[in-house]
Structures are given as C-alpha cells and as structure tokens.
Scaffold this active site. Sequence first.
Site, PDB file in Angstrom:
ATOM      1  N   GLY A 179       0.941  -1.305  -0.006  1.00  0.00           N
ATOM      2  CA  GLY A 179       0.190  -0.056  -0.037  1.00  0.00           C
ATOM      3  C   GLY A 179       0.826   1.222  -0.036  1.00  0.00           C
TER       4      GLY A 179
ATOM      5  N   GLU B 198       3.842   3.923   6.531  1.00  0.00           N
ATOM      6  CA  GLU B 198       2.658   3.291   5.998  1.00  0.00           C
ATOM      7  C   GLU B 198       1.510   4.039   5.546  1.00  0.00           C
ATOM      8  OE1 GLU B 198       1.395   0.857   5.485  1.00  0.00           O
ATOM      9  OE2 GLU B 198       0.546  -0.510   7.302  1.00  0.00           O
ATOM     10  N   ASP B 199       0.805   3.471   4.544  1.00  0.00           N
ATOM     11  CA  ASP B 199      -0.096   4.282   3.444  1.00  0.00           C
ATOM     12  C   ASP B 199      -1.355   4.574   4.660  1.00  0.00           C
ATOM     13  OD1 ASP B 199      -0.964   1.532   4.338  1.00  0.00           O
ATOM     14  OD2 ASP B 199      -1.894   1.098   2.167  1.00  0.00           O
TER      15      ASP B 199
ATOM     16  N   ASP C 203      -5.151   1.696  10.521  1.00  0.00           N
ATOM     17  CA  ASP C 203      -6.579   1.367  10.830  1.00  0.00           C
ATOM     18  C   ASP C 203      -6.691   0.796  12.153  1.00  0.00           C
ATOM     19  OD1 ASP C 203      -8.806  -0.978  10.500  1.00  0.00           O
ATOM     20  OD2 ASP C 203      -9.230   0.099   8.826  1.00  0.00           O
TER      21      ASP C 203
ATOM     22  N   PHE D 265     -14.223   2.733   4.195  1.00  0.00           N
ATOM     23  CA  PHE D 265     -13.041   1.771   3.391  1.00  0.00           C
ATOM     24  C   PHE D 265     -12.749   2.581   2.195  1.00  0.00           C
ATOM     25  CE2 PHE D 265     -11.675  -1.081   0.181  1.00  0.00           C
ATOM     26  CZ  PHE D 265     -10.642  -1.728   0.875  1.00  0.00           C
TER      27      PHE D 265
HETATM   28  P1  IMP Z   1      -4.396  -2.379  10.165  1.00  0.00           P
HETATM   29  O1  IMP Z   1      -3.202  -3.331  10.641  1.00  0.00           O
HETATM   30  O2  IMP Z   1      -5.617  -2.718  10.681  1.00  0.00           O
HETATM   31  O3  IMP Z   1      -3.876  -1.048  10.881  1.00  0.00           O
HETATM   32  O4  IMP Z   1      -4.437  -2.031   8.676  1.00  0.00           O
HETATM   33  C1  IMP Z   1      -3.399  -1.633   7.835  1.00  0.00           C
HETATM   34  C2  IMP Z   1      -3.287  -2.140   6.654  1.00  0.00           C
HETATM   35  O5  IMP Z   1      -4.656  -2.505   6.250  1.00  0.00           O
HETATM   36  C3  IMP Z   1      -2.829  -0.873   5.812  1.00  0.00           C
HETATM   37  O6  IMP Z   1      -1.433  -0.960   5.860  1.00  0.00           O
HETATM   38  C4  IMP Z   1      -3.505  -1.101   4.627  1.00  0.00           C
HETATM   39  O7  IMP Z   1      -2.846  -2.001   3.671  1.00  0.00           O
HETATM   40  C5  IMP Z   1      -4.823  -1.974   4.832  1.00  0.00           C
HETATM   41  N1  IMP Z   1      -6.141  -1.008   4.810  1.00  0.00           N
HETATM   42  C6  IMP Z   1      -6.526  -0.442   6.072  1.00  0.00           C
HETATM   43  N2  IMP Z   1      -7.576   0.470   5.755  1.00  0.00           N
HETATM   44  C7  IMP Z   1      -7.836   0.307   4.342  1.00  0.00           C
HETATM   45  C8  IMP Z   1      -8.762   0.919   3.614  1.00  0.00           C
HETATM   46  O8  IMP Z   1      -9.766   1.507   4.058  1.00  0.00           O
HETATM   47  N3  IMP Z   1      -8.589   0.601   2.352  1.00  0.00           N
HETATM   48  C9  IMP Z   1      -7.748  -0.221   1.962  1.00  0.00           C
HETATM   49  N4  IMP Z   1      -6.809  -0.815   2.599  1.00  0.00           N
HETATM   50  C10 IMP Z   1      -6.817  -0.560   4.154  1.00  0.00           C
HETATM   51 MG    MG Z   2      -0.427  -1.290   4.115  1.00  0.00          MG
END
Ligand code: IMP
Ligand code: MG
Length: 180
Positions: free
Chosen positions: A48, A103-104, A107, A156
């Site tokens: 991402g 990091e993109d 979440d 999302f």
């Molecule tokens: P986390 O581990 O839940 O914080 O998620 C992080 C990863 O999930 C990010 O690096 C993204 O690649 C993916 N992600 C989280 N939210 C979104 C979204 O809204 N769209 C697409 N990918 C997401």
């Molecule tokens: Mg990511």
Amino acid sequence: MKRIKLWDKEFEISLTNADIQLAIKQMADKMKSDLEGKETLFICILNGAFIFASELMKELELTDAEISFLKLASYSGTSSTGEVKELIGLNEEIAGRTVVVLEDIVDSGYTVQRVIGQLISKGAKEVKIAALLFKPDALKVDIKLDYIGIRIPNDFIVGFGLDYNRRGRNFKDIYTLVKE
Ligand code: IMP
Ligand code: MG
C-alpha cells in the site's frame, strides 16, 4: 473522474491528489527538520505505501537517508483480519539505527504495532511512524504515530496505493466506498 467501479463496488472521490500532495509536503517539512543528520533508514510497508513513500522521499531530499521495503498483508476484502502476515522480510542491519516506518494507512493499528515490535527486537535505536492516512475511530492498540498526513472517518477507501482486492492502487486520488 468522480466515481470508479472496482469488481462489485462503487467508490466516490473523497480526497484529490492536490489534498494528498499538500499533506505529504507538510509531513516532509516536519520530518526533514527532525531527521536531518540522523542517517535514517526509511522502511516502506508494501504494497500500500509504495506511492506515498515515493512522493515523500522526493520531498524530503535528505542526503543521508536510505530506503528499504517490508511486505506485509493483513487485509482481506474491505476489512482487517487482525492477523499480519510477512510476505517479504527485511535484510538491513537495524541495530542502533533511527528507523522511520512509512505506512499508507493506520486502521486497527495491528500492522504498525507488529513492525514496531520487530524493529525494537532487532535493536533499533529509535522507531518513528509516518502514516499518510489515519482512521482514529478504528484504532485497537496503544501506539503513537509520529507523523500523520490526513485523519479520515472509519470508511473503506482506495487509490493512491490502497486497494480493494488488489485493484484500485493505480489512482492518483482517493475514493471512498459508496454504501448501498
Ligand atoms: P491495520 O493493521 O488494521 O492498521 O491495517 C493496516 C493495513 O490495512 C494498511 O496498511 C492497508 O494496507 C490496509 N487498509 C486499512 N484500511 C484500508 C482501507 O480503507 N482501504 C484499503 N486498505 C486498507
Ligand atoms: Mg498497508
């Protein structure tokens, strides 16, 4: 183009490329003054963050910076699985270094939490987190983000590196899922 369809879902533009570039410029200004002279290792979390990392690194113009890549996956469809898988690991020497994770989007925070743990256990001197996007309402762990581009609602999104089932990464703007 204001709407795109990826697979079965419709997405509507929510952040333009100009909004995103402005946020990256502001992050870069702050990071540059913090990191000047620190011989920083930047780690881009694939897939991402590839566009974010590329744009940010060009703005930073640090002469002593290095960049490497770590490939992780935690998302399936439109939600986080809570399980973070490592698909490509790090080869760099981490001990004693200042490391900035790119990091993109943060979440749940599980991905970043795991990376921080990994870098600390490899002996990093200092670990900082730079996230282009942050969903504060989705955060499930206690982590500190050092640099945040744009805070967004718990929806999302796709575009600017972010995907829905592998599609949508190649858009310059960011789009939000249209709820049926
Ligand atoms: P986390 O581990 O839940 O914080 O998620 C992080 C990863 O999930 C990010 O690096 C993204 O690649 C993916 N992600 C989280 N939210 C979104 C979204 O809204 N769209 C697409 N990918 C997401
Ligand atoms: Mg990511």
